[in-house]
Motif scaffolding. Structure first.
Motif, PDB file in Angstrom:
ATOM      1  N   ASP A 126      88.297  17.564  45.089  1.00 46.75           N
ATOM      2  CA  ASP A 126      87.433  16.423  45.400  1.00 46.75           C
ATOM      3  C   ASP A 126      85.985  16.879  45.529  1.00 46.75           C
ATOM      4  N   GLU A 127      85.075  15.964  45.205  1.00 41.77           N
ATOM      5  CA  GLU A 127      83.658  16.300  45.308  1.00 41.77           C
ATOM      6  C   GLU A 127      82.941  15.296  46.189  1.00 41.77           C
ATOM      7  N   LEU A 128      81.907  15.766  46.835  1.00 42.51           N
ATOM      8  CA  LEU A 128      81.066  14.901  47.651  1.00 42.51           C
ATOM      9  C   LEU A 128      79.629  15.204  47.250  1.00 42.51           C
ATOM     10  N   ALA A 129      78.888  14.148  46.891  1.00 41.83           N
ATOM     11  CA  ALA A 129      77.536  14.343  46.364  1.00 41.83           C
ATOM     12  C   ALA A 129      76.547  14.636  47.480  1.00 41.83           C
ATOM     13  N   VAL A 130      75.624  15.546  47.183  1.00 41.03           N
ATOM     14  CA  VAL A 130      74.452  15.771  48.038  1.00 41.03           C
ATOM     15  C   VAL A 130      73.266  15.645  47.090  1.00 41.03           C
ATOM     16  N   GLY A 131      72.738  14.428  46.963  1.00 41.33           N
ATOM     17  CA  GLY A 131      71.723  14.174  45.944  1.00 41.33           C
ATOM     18  C   GLY A 131      72.323  14.439  44.576  1.00 41.33           C
ATOM     19  N   SER A 132      71.647  15.256  43.793  1.00 42.66           N
ATOM     20  CA  SER A 132      72.122  15.549  42.438  1.00 42.66           C
ATOM     21  C   SER A 132      73.183  16.638  42.426  1.00 42.66           C
ATOM     22  N   MET A 133      73.363  17.282  43.561  1.00 42.45           N
ATOM     23  CA  MET A 133      74.346  18.368  43.642  1.00 42.45           C
ATOM     24  C   MET A 133      75.664  17.817  44.190  1.00 42.45           C
ATOM     25  N   SER A 134      76.656  18.686  44.188  1.00 39.15           N
ATOM     26  CA  SER A 134      77.942  18.285  44.758  1.00 39.15           C
ATOM     27  C   SER A 134      78.522  19.422  45.587  1.00 39.15           C
ATOM     28  N   LEU A 135      79.310  19.021  46.580  1.00 40.52           N
ATOM     29  CA  LEU A 135      80.152  19.970  47.304  1.00 40.52           C
ATOM     30  C   LEU A 135      81.575  19.725  46.823  1.00 40.52           C
ATOM     31  N   ARG A 136      82.161  20.746  46.224  1.00 42.44           N
ATOM     32  CA  ARG A 136      83.499  20.623  45.650  1.00 42.44           C
ATOM     33  C   ARG A 136      84.492  21.311  46.585  1.00 42.44           C
ATOM     34  N   ALA A 137      85.469  20.564  47.035  1.00 41.22           N
ATOM     35  CA  ALA A 137      86.439  21.110  47.993  1.00 41.22           C
ATOM     36  C   ALA A 137      87.422  22.052  47.301  1.00 41.22           C
ATOM     37  N   ILE A 138      87.678  23.177  47.944  1.00 40.44           N
ATOM     38  CA  ILE A 138      88.708  24.116  47.486  1.00 40.44           C
ATOM     39  C   ILE A 138      89.692  24.289  48.642  1.00 40.44           C
ATOM     40  N   HIS A 139      90.932  23.889  48.409  1.00 43.03           N
ATOM     41  CA  HIS A 139      91.913  24.065  49.483  1.00 43.03           C
ATOM     42  C   HIS A 139      92.106  25.563  49.693  1.00 43.03           C
ATOM     43  N   SER A 140      91.867  26.012  50.901  1.00 45.25           N
ATOM     44  CA  SER A 140      91.865  27.458  51.162  1.00 45.25           C
ATOM     45  C   SER A 140      92.534  27.756  52.496  1.00 45.25           C
ATOM     46  N   PRO A 141      93.843  27.463  52.571  1.00 46.96           N
ATOM     47  CA  PRO A 141      94.568  27.695  53.820  1.00 46.96           C
ATOM     48  C   PRO A 141      94.670  29.183  54.142  1.00 46.96           C
ATOM     49  N   GLY A 142      94.841  29.480  55.410  1.00 45.07           N
ATOM     50  CA  GLY A 142      94.959  30.877  55.841  1.00 45.07           C
ATOM     51  C   GLY A 142      94.555  30.990  57.302  1.00 45.07           C
ATOM     52  N   THR A 163      93.646  28.183  58.956  1.00 40.88           N
ATOM     53  CA  THR A 163      94.428  27.004  59.346  1.00 40.88           C
ATOM     54  C   THR A 163      95.025  26.448  58.058  1.00 40.88           C
ATOM     55  N   PRO A 164      96.043  25.608  58.170  1.00 43.20           N
ATOM     56  CA  PRO A 164      96.692  25.145  56.929  1.00 43.20           C
ATOM     57  C   PRO A 164      95.857  24.145  56.135  1.00 43.20           C
ATOM     58  N   GLU A 165      95.039  23.337  56.810  1.00 47.30           N
ATOM     59  CA  GLU A 165      94.321  22.276  56.101  1.00 47.30           C
ATOM     60  C   GLU A 165      92.976  22.752  55.559  1.00 47.30           C
ATOM     61  N   HIS A 166      92.635  23.981  55.830  1.00 42.92           N
ATOM     62  CA  HIS A 166      91.284  24.505  55.608  1.00 42.92           C
ATOM     63  C   HIS A 166      90.755  24.253  54.189  1.00 42.92           C
ATOM     64  N   LEU A 167      89.510  23.772  54.106  1.00 47.65           N
ATOM     65  CA  LEU A 167      88.805  23.646  52.827  1.00 47.65           C
ATOM     66  C   LEU A 167      87.592  24.567  52.828  1.00 47.65           C
ATOM     67  N   SER A 168      87.303  25.140  51.661  1.00 48.85           N
ATOM     68  CA  SER A 168      85.987  25.728  51.433  1.00 48.85           C
ATOM     69  C   SER A 168      85.233  24.746  50.551  1.00 48.85           C
ATOM     70  N   TYR A 169      83.923  24.813  50.612  1.00 53.32           N
ATOM     71  CA  TYR A 169      83.116  23.884  49.808  1.00 53.32           C
ATOM     72  C   TYR A 169      82.232  24.684  48.869  1.00 53.32           C
ATOM     73  N   LEU A 170      82.403  24.418  47.589  1.00 55.02           N
ATOM     74  CA  LEU A 170      81.591  25.091  46.578  1.00 55.02           C
ATOM     75  C   LEU A 170      80.431  24.170  46.220  1.00 55.02           C
TER      76      LEU A 170
END
Lengths: 464, 464
Positions: A104-120, A122-129
């Motif tokens: 999933d992506e979330l816009a920040v102006g013209s850029m985006s934060l793209r979620a990467i599921h990265s458990p370890g 905690t199980p639900e943990h996301l990193s944002y690219l």
């Protein structure tokens, strides 16, 4: 606040809370002025002031995971700005605008934060690219999934989770390390955080550096990964209180304020059940302090230790040397959920008022060694973490972290001195004040560590 | 019972209680038939039977120190025989016939026991030098002042005593080692005793051997002596109950008896507050046991572990596989002051009666490793002593001795298995049964130690 990414249009500022060992990030698209805050603390006035000063619009607040070490500022930021509050899917956090899954992506102006599921961690943990309009990756907000030289601990949900989260964490690490070598990695947890065992004070890294240097990346199989990663020290008791608060996600005050107390008002607060917490340097505390007060010096992980020995629901009256020190202490306690802060007493007022003070006997390792080798009675308590104790401790010492001292106080010999030491005098200051509160009068504060014992030519003992 | 000195007229027999790691001694002057017993246990029927069989007259009972690990048989022996009950001066023991100081002598026929003040394990401690009519030394009853390769621990009076007793102990050791090289040393505490950290199973030694081999004799100063001697493991909780009992010195029953319980009588005992203690091998317990019973196998330090987790005032109903096993368990519990022993149930009767039994899941380290490396949820608990844990443990394991398990049970994840291991399956058997009593159902008994984990190619972690 440090600028950690500066490549038009992207600007990323890192806000470090050293007492937590954590970083929050403000991500700005300078073309539009849109900004997102990642893993904000709850004293959001600071982010808002920066945004106001720079003309940014806070469009989103994102959490990488359900935090166990502080109260998320997301709900408060949302209430203050109307921004989107976005959290990982299946985090169970209430009152959110978006739940994100990997991809999933979330816009920040013209850029985006793209979620990467990265458990370890905690199980639900996301990193944002963070990616630009062309999809080029600019930075990875890795939360606890990738720290400088490690990843955040796998056991905060309890020891039954350690292996499951470690296994997920190893796969997460392998996945994240396929990103480009030059990519900036911006972790939330860093050196000083009880959420991990970072040995570095660096707060930013790159994928390439981690692929090369992170010991967890070198582990050849899960068993060897566990041998590094599933070895963690104890962590503050208040951690157990954070996840329910972060799931309830009630907005709080955006601004931290405190008020100075007269001696009489301080007395009233304590009479009303408040615990007195003295945030001055231990040299000042040892010289003269309010009887019954705890000493957790402000020049260290103040909130971690207060939250380890005082429940966050307990009313607190601070003792400080100055208003800025009291404000900083208040801010730190608010960040971990203390909500009944009664104000602060200037220690000078107590003394000027002629009130009774208590003192602490300070001594060196040399003084302690003399008593020990003279064959005098003394109880030596070492309040360091287990790994420090195991590496070498004074023969005959008792090992007990400061939070455990009330539990052993009844068994201590009160007719003879009790000497408390850690590595630097900081944690022992808390230990000393806790023993005094238990009614043990003859407490010695040893303000040196075990290397001072060694320097005298005396051998330490290991646990093995 | 072993003859350890046999030089006319002297005969010394050593009576070993392996579960305590202790020896008592019967010293006989064969010319007169006069005998003295040193550090007798309270089941004195055994000494009396031997004396009767050999035509000896028990003339004296001597304690080397106020025992912390068992109930002295002195008062009972005195009541049964009218012998002289002799103890160290300033021991505070009531109802004695003689208090001895260093240099005092007590006759055993033509021989004498000469007291040597030898503080270190305790402050009042005496050793007894057996000398013949010419004053020639024949043997040293060293109590805890000189053990094979060590001396008894300095911390049983509490950690504030460690340094004072160690300093005295070092001087005691130096003094005792001036005795003739060939002199037999007959210690009370030996291998298996929680009163010391003997690494040898030998139960007799000589002054020369100790001067040569005892690491404490090599320590070049008190600091180095402490680095060896002031490093001790934890010891059973019942120790705290022994000194007051030994100072009160009430005589008890000379003979140990027990009675077999029907299933109904056993039910009544448990309904009346008795705790069920199953002394069978853990293989039998794991296969089928009385729900709610503790498992402390009889083929180990049975009484130490029962006395660590059950207060000696608690009524106990034993479960055993045979009458001799029940009698031995009863004897051992009596020796440490259990006085409300309700009898024993034959485990076969419970099963033959069709009563509900509980079982324990047994597994190997291989089974556990499979679950761990599959990333499944499991809590691993290592119940060994700290030094064993520090040398190497499973990553992610929780360290808690069996007596500490009730204190952590509330924090354990009950939805997932809890696996318990020690080094051999013995201590883990107790740990498993304690967790079952805490209502944790899915407990795995890992009957192998950490070397089995290593043998699978998986790394252990140290505490340092």
């Amino acid at each position: 606040m440090t600028t950690v990414v500066d490549s038009r249009p992207a600007l990323v500022e890192q806000w470090v809370a050293t007492e937590l060992g954590n970083s929050s990030y403000v991500v700005v698209d300078r073309n539009s002025g849109d900004a997102a805050v990642i893993d904000p603390l709850c004293d959001v006035d600071r982010y808002l002031a920066a945004a106001r000063a720079s003309g940014w619009r806070v469009a989103a607040s994102l959490d990488t995971h359900v935090h166990n070490d502080f109260v998320s500022g997301g709900p408060t930021l949302r209430a203050a700005t109307g921004c989107v509050f976005a959290v990982p899917d299946s985090s169970g956090i209430a009152g959110v605008d978006r739940t994100l899954r990997g991809g999933d992506e979330l816009a920040v102006g013209s850029m985006s934060l793209r979620a990467i599921h990265s458990p370890g961690h905690t199980p639900e943990h996301l990193s944002y690219l963070l990616v630009d309009a062309d999809g080029t990756p600019l930075a990875l907000f890795s939360g606890g999934a990738l720290m400088v030289g490690t990843m955040a601990r796998p056991d905060l949900l309890g020891p039954s989770w350690t292996y499951a989260l470690s296994r997920m964490g190893r796969e997460t690490l392998q996945q994240l390390l396929t990103l480009p070598d030059a990519l900036s990695v911006l972790p939330t947890h860093g050196g000083g955080s009880f959420c991990g065992s970072a040995t570095s004070n660096a707060r930013v890294t790159t994928v390439g550096a981690e692929r090369r240097d992170n010991p967890l990346a070198q582990a050849r199989d899960l068993a060897h990964f566990l041998a590094i990663h599933a070895k963690q020290g104890r962590y503050p008791a208040y951690y157990a209180r954070m996840a329910p608060i972060n799931r309830a996600a009630e907005p709080g005050a955006a601004t931290v304020t405190t008020s100075q107390l007269s001696v009489a008002a301080f007395d009233d607060a304590v009479a009303g059940g408040a615990i007195a917490v003295d945030c001055r340097a231990y040299a000042d505390f040892d010289a003269a302090h309010v009887p019954g007060s705890l000493n957790v010096p402000g020049d260290g992980p103040f909130s971690a230790w207060v939250g380890w020995v005082v429940d966050i629901g307990t009313p607190v009256a601070l003792v400080a040397a100055s208003e800025p020190a009291a404000e900083e202490a208040t801010r730190q306690l608010r960040r971990i959920g203390f909500h009944d802060l009664r104000g602060w007493l200037d220690a000078h007022d107590w003394i000027a008022d002629g009130r009774a003070t208590a003192t602490v006997v300070r001594c060196t390792m040399g003084d302690l060694a003399e008593r020990i080798l003279d064959g005098e009675h003394v109880t030596v308590i070492d309040v360091r973490q287990e790994n420090e104790w195991a590496q070498g401790h004074l023969p005959g010492a008792v090992h007990a972290l400061a939070p455990d001292l009330p539990g052993i106080a009844a068994r201590l010999d009160r007719r003879e001195p009790v000497a408390v030491h850690c590595a630097t005098g900081y944690r022992s200051a808390l230990g000393v004040s806790m023993l005094l509160r238990e009614g043990i009068d003859d407490v010695w504060h040893v303000s040196e560590g075990v290397e001072a014992w060694s320097a005298l030519g005396y051998p330490l003992v290991t646990s093995a």
